[in-house]
Write an enzyme that holds these catalytic residues in place. Structure first.
Site, PDB file in Angstrom:
ATOM      1  N   GLY A 199      40.702  33.375  46.589  1.00 59.54           N
ATOM      2  CA  GLY A 199      40.671  34.767  47.036  1.00 59.54           C
ATOM      3  C   GLY A 199      41.984  35.482  46.753  1.00 59.54           C
ATOM      4  O   GLY A 199      42.083  36.684  46.953  1.00 59.54           O
ATOM      5  N   LYS A 200      42.998  34.718  46.321  1.00 61.32           N
ATOM      6  CA  LYS A 200      44.311  35.303  45.955  1.00 61.32           C
ATOM      7  C   LYS A 200      44.817  36.235  47.043  1.00 61.32           C
ATOM      8  O   LYS A 200      45.280  37.334  46.765  1.00 61.32           O
ATOM      9  CB  LYS A 200      44.217  35.989  44.590  1.00 61.32           C
ATOM     10  CG  LYS A 200      43.763  35.030  43.477  1.00 61.32           C
ATOM     11  CD  LYS A 200      43.799  35.615  42.095  1.00 61.32           C
ATOM     12  CE  LYS A 200      43.469  34.591  41.021  1.00 61.32           C
ATOM     13  NZ  LYS A 200      42.112  33.990  41.096  1.00 61.32           N
ATOM     14  N   ARG A 201      44.784  35.760  48.292  1.00 65.53           N
ATOM     15  CA  ARG A 201      45.204  36.578  49.418  1.00 65.53           C
ATOM     16  C   ARG A 201      46.719  36.721  49.457  1.00 65.53           C
ATOM     17  O   ARG A 201      47.456  35.836  49.021  1.00 65.53           O
ATOM     18  CB  ARG A 201      44.735  35.946  50.736  1.00 65.53           C
ATOM     19  CG  ARG A 201      43.224  35.748  50.846  1.00 65.53           C
ATOM     20  CD  ARG A 201      42.444  36.998  50.550  1.00 65.53           C
ATOM     21  NE  ARG A 201      41.075  36.882  51.042  1.00 65.53           N
ATOM     22  CZ  ARG A 201      40.009  37.295  50.371  1.00 65.53           C
ATOM     23  NH1 ARG A 201      40.119  37.829  49.171  1.00 65.53           N
ATOM     24  NH2 ARG A 201      38.807  37.195  50.909  1.00 65.53           N
TER      25      ARG A 201
END
Lengths: 300, 300
Positions: free
Chosen positions: A104-106
């Site tokens: 999710g590349k948060r």
């Protein structure tokens, strides 16, 4: 801890291959479509079909893989039913003894990073009892906001013996715009990000850290330097197959041991049958096994 | 287009205030807790209570606000029920004639950025009909992956007359680690990001662009330079209140007109009553009105 858990799992399965799950509702396997529910909203019916597709893909490719990497966006776009499908798919992967890497590349300010850690690795205390999170074994994260934004995510992962893969140098052409930008101290920005990754990780007996790096396989020229800057980091290597990367170029990733590099492939496995009329499951299994063997044969 | 829509809305409501929604299930208003469902899983009961809390907060503060900014992490940590609560809260905000700014700070490779655009602004084609997205009027995005990762998100937003707020200089202390890093060409990285924001936006009759910037109110010293680099961008200004920023320092943001700056506040409004025993709704409304009036009185 994550590095050791991963090293054991890679050795046991003889695989460094990660099955990417980024289902497009318009491009699902026919068997999943045929079993689609007859009623419900478009999102509900699509989410159930996406889940069936992913389960079938996992069943086909699992023997050649060590992990799955669901792309959260592809589930989020189906709303609440999509999130329920995501949880179901992760459960199916765990039952097949695969690790789950939530992609999710948060990245957010500290208080929000802690909320993402609850969502991905832990649980959320509520007056009604704890609400369980996704139970991921690892997740991807974006380092633009700096160390204090990464630390709560890493702390939450560590508590669950999970890992965090931080974006260092991605596989898209636009990576030149920011990640490759030259710094006043010399070297591109991604080298600074690599030093931060090295600094944030804790190293286990396996010699591998619980903070890894997303290192695009489309720019293998960088892998030697990355390994120098991050001797203990596990590299998550997207871009093989559909994005143009080649497994053969990845050898430096595996220098600290076979679990030092995880090769991810999504569309090249799911769409391996193409328009050939071949069985989708068999074609996916064959392509996954081909990628597994190519990576396993490399000597760091 | 977004800049013009926003300018109209700000003028009509005489407000540049954005109500941040980042509900903590352990810190909800008592009235919401008292109305909590008696059955269901912890996530289901917490999500229903979070939705009731946010609805009450919107009802209290809406007259002083132009938009809400739900923090996606706070809903995602409650799984599928949390996402359903998010959709319900957005609907409630729209019914109160507020814009919705989805705060998820997304950023991913082009194919995934397009999926996020479907989730946030558009809809997803499926064999069962289109699955609707969140219908946000704007969303926050992370520029680390470069232009090609932002373009599909901006294109999706533009099609829906929505906007994208790109992280330029955030309000957390860790912003010095990457965003403030000095570049070889001179100036910090965030100045490069600011130039990208200016370049990516389309400017409407209002003089405002549909690509804005997240500009932390905790570093007001940067606002003058930001305005110089991004003359048409709307600044989303987090960090007022709980994070230490002051409305009075934000004047440069409003130079292109009152809608040039959106002041966001979350905990300082929701928790305005503190432990005083005062009514939560009345205290929230008074604090929102105080912030609204302070911002409106500023002359760029």
């Amino acid at each position: 801890m994550f590095g050791d858990r991963l090293a054991q799992r890679v050795a046991a399965r003889e695989s460094q291959l990660v099955l990417g799950l980024d289902p497009d509702p318009q491009r699902l396997w026919p068997a999943a479509l045929e079993a689609a529910p007859a009623t419900g909203s478009p999102a509900e019916r699509a989410a159930a079909t996406v889940a069936a597709h992913c389960r079938a893909l996992i069943d086909a490719a699992a023997p050649a893989c060590v992990a799955v990497k669901p792309q959260l966006a592809c589930f989020e776009r189906l709303g609440g039913p999509g999130i329920a499908a995501l949880a179901e798919v992760c459960e199916h992967a765990r039952a097949a003894e695969l690790l789950v890497i939530a992609d999710g590349k948060r990245g957010d300010v500290p208080v929000t990073a802690a909320a993402y850690a609850q969502a991905l690795f832990g649980s959320t205390p509520t007056p009604f009892g704890d609400a369980p999170g996704l139970g991921a074994d690892a997740a991807t994260a974006n380092p633009l906001l700096g160390r204090d934004a990464l630390e709560p995510l890493i702390a939450g992962a560590r508590e669950a013996e999970a890992g965090v893969f931080i974006l260092v140098r991605t596989s898209n052409p636009g990576a030149v715009d920011v990640e490759d930008r030259e710094m006043a101290v010399g070297g591109p920005l991604w080298e600074s990000l690599a030093r931060m990754v090295d600094d944030l990780g804790q190293v286990g007996e396996s010699g591998l850290s619980d903070v890894g790096a997303v290192a695009g396989a489309t720019a293998p020229i960088h892998l030697v330097k990355m390994r120098e800057l991050m001797p203990h980091a596990v590299f998550l290597l997207p871009g093989v197959g559909a994005q143009g990367g080649r497994v053969e170029d990845l050898a430096p990733a595996f220098r600290p041991g076979r679990a030092g590099g995880l090769v991810t492939a999504s569309r090249s496995i799911a769409n391996a049958a193409g328009d050939s009329g071949a069985d989708h499951g068999q074609a996916a299994r064959a392509e996954a096994e081909r990628l597994r063997a190519a990576a396993w044969a490399l000597d760091g």
